[in-house]
Design a protein around this motif. Structure first.
Motif, PDB file in Angstrom:
ATOM      1  N   ASN A  10      72.484   1.232 -13.169  1.00  0.00           N
ATOM      2  CA  ASN A  10      71.066   1.464 -13.425  1.00  0.00           C
ATOM      3  C   ASN A  10      70.416   2.015 -12.159  1.00  0.00           C
ATOM      4  N   ALA A  11      70.231   3.311 -12.114  1.00  0.00           N
ATOM      5  CA  ALA A  11      69.591   3.936 -10.963  1.00  0.00           C
ATOM      6  C   ALA A  11      68.086   3.821 -11.136  1.00  0.00           C
ATOM      7  N   PRO A  12      67.344   3.593 -10.039  1.00  0.00           N
ATOM      8  CA  PRO A  12      65.890   3.504 -10.165  1.00  0.00           C
ATOM      9  C   PRO A  12      65.315   4.872 -10.504  1.00  0.00           C
ATOM     10  N   LEU A  13      64.207   4.867 -11.222  1.00  0.00           N
ATOM     11  CA  LEU A  13      63.543   6.117 -11.589  1.00  0.00           C
ATOM     12  C   LEU A  13      62.790   6.652 -10.380  1.00  0.00           C
ATOM     13  N   PRO A  14      62.813   7.958 -10.166  1.00  0.00           N
ATOM     14  CA  PRO A  14      62.082   8.511  -9.022  1.00  0.00           C
ATOM     15  C   PRO A  14      60.585   8.486  -9.290  1.00  0.00           C
ATOM     16  N   ASN A  15      59.813   8.372  -8.228  1.00  0.00           N
ATOM     17  CA  ASN A  15      58.363   8.423  -8.341  1.00  0.00           C
ATOM     18  C   ASN A  15      57.969   9.891  -8.341  1.00  0.00           C
ATOM     19  N   LEU A  16      57.606  10.417  -9.496  1.00  0.00           N
ATOM     20  CA  LEU A  16      57.355  11.839  -9.637  1.00  0.00           C
ATOM     21  C   LEU A  16      55.940  12.249  -9.229  1.00  0.00           C
ATOM     22  N   ALA A  17      54.990  11.372  -9.367  1.00  0.00           N
ATOM     23  CA  ALA A  17      53.609  11.722  -9.042  1.00  0.00           C
ATOM     24  C   ALA A  17      53.015  10.607  -8.206  1.00  0.00           C
ATOM     25  N   PRO A  18      52.170  10.974  -7.249  1.00  0.00           N
ATOM     26  CA  PRO A  18      51.536   9.917  -6.460  1.00  0.00           C
ATOM     27  C   PRO A  18      50.561   9.122  -7.315  1.00  0.00           C
ATOM     28  N   ALA A  19      50.398   7.858  -6.970  1.00  0.00           N
ATOM     29  CA  ALA A  19      49.475   7.001  -7.720  1.00  0.00           C
ATOM     30  C   ALA A  19      48.053   7.480  -7.490  1.00  0.00           C
ATOM     31  N   PRO A  20      47.223   7.534  -8.542  1.00  0.00           N
ATOM     32  CA  PRO A  20      45.842   7.995  -8.369  1.00  0.00           C
ATOM     33  C   PRO A  20      45.053   6.975  -7.543  1.00  0.00           C
ATOM     34  N   ALA A  21      44.181   7.503  -6.702  1.00  0.00           N
ATOM     35  CA  ALA A  21      43.325   6.640  -5.894  1.00  0.00           C
ATOM     36  C   ALA A  21      42.244   6.033  -6.770  1.00  0.00           C
ATOM     37  N   ALA A  22      41.787   4.843  -6.410  1.00  0.00           N
ATOM     38  CA  ALA A  22      40.731   4.165  -7.173  1.00  0.00           C
ATOM     39  C   ALA A  22      39.434   4.944  -7.007  1.00  0.00           C
ATOM     40  N   PRO A  23      38.684   5.154  -8.087  1.00  0.00           N
ATOM     41  CA  PRO A  23      37.427   5.905  -7.968  1.00  0.00           C
ATOM     42  C   PRO A  23      36.396   5.106  -7.162  1.00  0.00           C
ATOM     43  N   ALA A  24      35.636   5.843  -6.351  1.00  0.00           N
ATOM     44  CA  ALA A  24      34.607   5.202  -5.535  1.00  0.00           C
ATOM     45  C   ALA A  24      33.411   4.793  -6.383  1.00  0.00           C
ATOM     46  N   GLN A  25      33.109   5.576  -7.395  1.00  0.00           N
ATOM     47  CA  GLN A  25      31.981   5.280  -8.271  1.00  0.00           C
ATOM     48  C   GLN A  25      32.485   5.207  -9.693  1.00  0.00           C
ATOM     49  N   PRO A  26      31.739   4.544 -10.570  1.00  0.00           N
ATOM     50  CA  PRO A  26      32.166   4.477 -11.975  1.00  0.00           C
ATOM     51  C   PRO A  26      32.196   5.871 -12.601  1.00  0.00           C
ATOM     52  N   GLN A  27      33.131   6.074 -13.468  1.00  0.00           N
ATOM     53  CA  GLN A  27      33.288   7.366 -14.142  1.00  0.00           C
ATOM     54  C   GLN A  27      32.205   7.573 -15.206  1.00  0.00           C
ATOM     55  N   VAL A  28      31.732   6.484 -15.770  1.00  0.00           N
ATOM     56  CA  VAL A  28      30.738   6.574 -16.839  1.00  0.00           C
ATOM     57  C   VAL A  28      29.366   6.336 -16.229  1.00  0.00           C
ATOM     58  N   PRO A  29      28.390   7.180 -16.555  1.00  0.00           N
ATOM     59  CA  PRO A  29      27.053   6.957 -15.990  1.00  0.00           C
ATOM     60  C   PRO A  29      26.455   5.640 -16.495  1.00  0.00           C
ATOM     61  N   VAL A  30      25.801   4.955 -15.589  1.00  0.00           N
ATOM     62  CA  VAL A  30      25.188   3.669 -15.910  1.00  0.00           C
ATOM     63  C   VAL A  30      23.690   3.801 -15.692  1.00  0.00           C
ATOM     64  N   ASN A  31      22.867   3.388 -16.663  1.00  0.00           N
ATOM     65  CA  ASN A  31      21.416   3.432 -16.508  1.00  0.00           C
ATOM     66  C   ASN A  31      20.965   2.237 -15.673  1.00  0.00           C
ATOM     67  N   PRO A  32      20.104   2.477 -14.655  1.00  0.00           N
ATOM     68  CA  PRO A  32      19.625   1.341 -13.856  1.00  0.00           C
ATOM     69  C   PRO A  32      18.560   0.527 -14.520  1.00  0.00           C
TER      70      PRO A  32
END
Length: 126
Positions: A104-126
Motif C-alpha cells: 500500500n503506497a501512500p497517495l501523493p499530495n497533488l494540490a496544496p491545502a487551501p488556506a483558511a479564508p480571512a473573512q467569511p465568504q457569505v456576506p453578513v448584514n450587521p
C-alpha cells in the motif's frame, strides 16, 4: 460440449415459444381446434389441448435442465474474464513500495491545502 448444449437450449426455447403460441387462449378466439371436434379429426379439441399442455411441460423441464447445465459448465470451466487476463501496470518512477511489504503506497499530495479564508465568504448584514 457447451456449444452443443447451447444449440439444444435455443431449439428448446424456440419450440417452447411455438407451442405456447399454438395453445388456445382464454377467450377462445385464437388457437387450434376451432369448430366442433368431430370424429373425423385426428385429435379432438380436448386432445389437442392436452397434447399441447404436456408438450409445454416437457419443453419447460428441458429448458430448465439445459439452463442449469449451461450454468454449471460456465462456472466449472474456469475464469474467462477479461479482467483476469489484464496485467497490472508497471510501477513508474517516483513512487516506491513501502519497506514493510504491505503493497500500500501512500497517495501523493497533488494540490496544496487551501488556506483558511480571512473573512467569511457569505456576506453578513450587521
Amino acid at each position: 460440449m457447451e456449444q452443443v448444449l447451447l444449440v439444444v437450449h435455443l431449439l428448446i426455447a424456440l419450440g417452447l415459444i411455438g407451442v405456447i403460441l399454438l395453445q388456445r387462449s382464454e377467450g377462445g378466439a385464437l388457437g387450434i381446434g376451432g369448430g366442433g371436434g368431430g370424429s373425423g379429426n385426428l385429435f379432438s379439441a380436448r386432445g389437442v389441448g392436452n397434447a399441447l399442455t404436456r408438450t409445454t411441460a416437457y419443453l419447460a423441464v428441458g429448458f430448465f435442465i439445459t439452463s442449469i447445465a449451461l450454468t454449471v459448465l460456465a462456472t466449472r470451466g474456469g475464469s474467462n474474464s477479461v479482467i483476469d487476463s489484464l496485467t497490472p501496470p508497471a510501477a513508474t518512477g517516483g513512487q516506491q513500495a513501502p519497506a514493510d511489504g504491505s503493497g500500500n503506497a501512500p497517495l501523493p499530495n497533488l494540490a496544496p491545502a487551501p488556506a483558511a479564508p480571512a473573512q467569511p465568504q457569505v456576506p453578513v448584514n450587521p
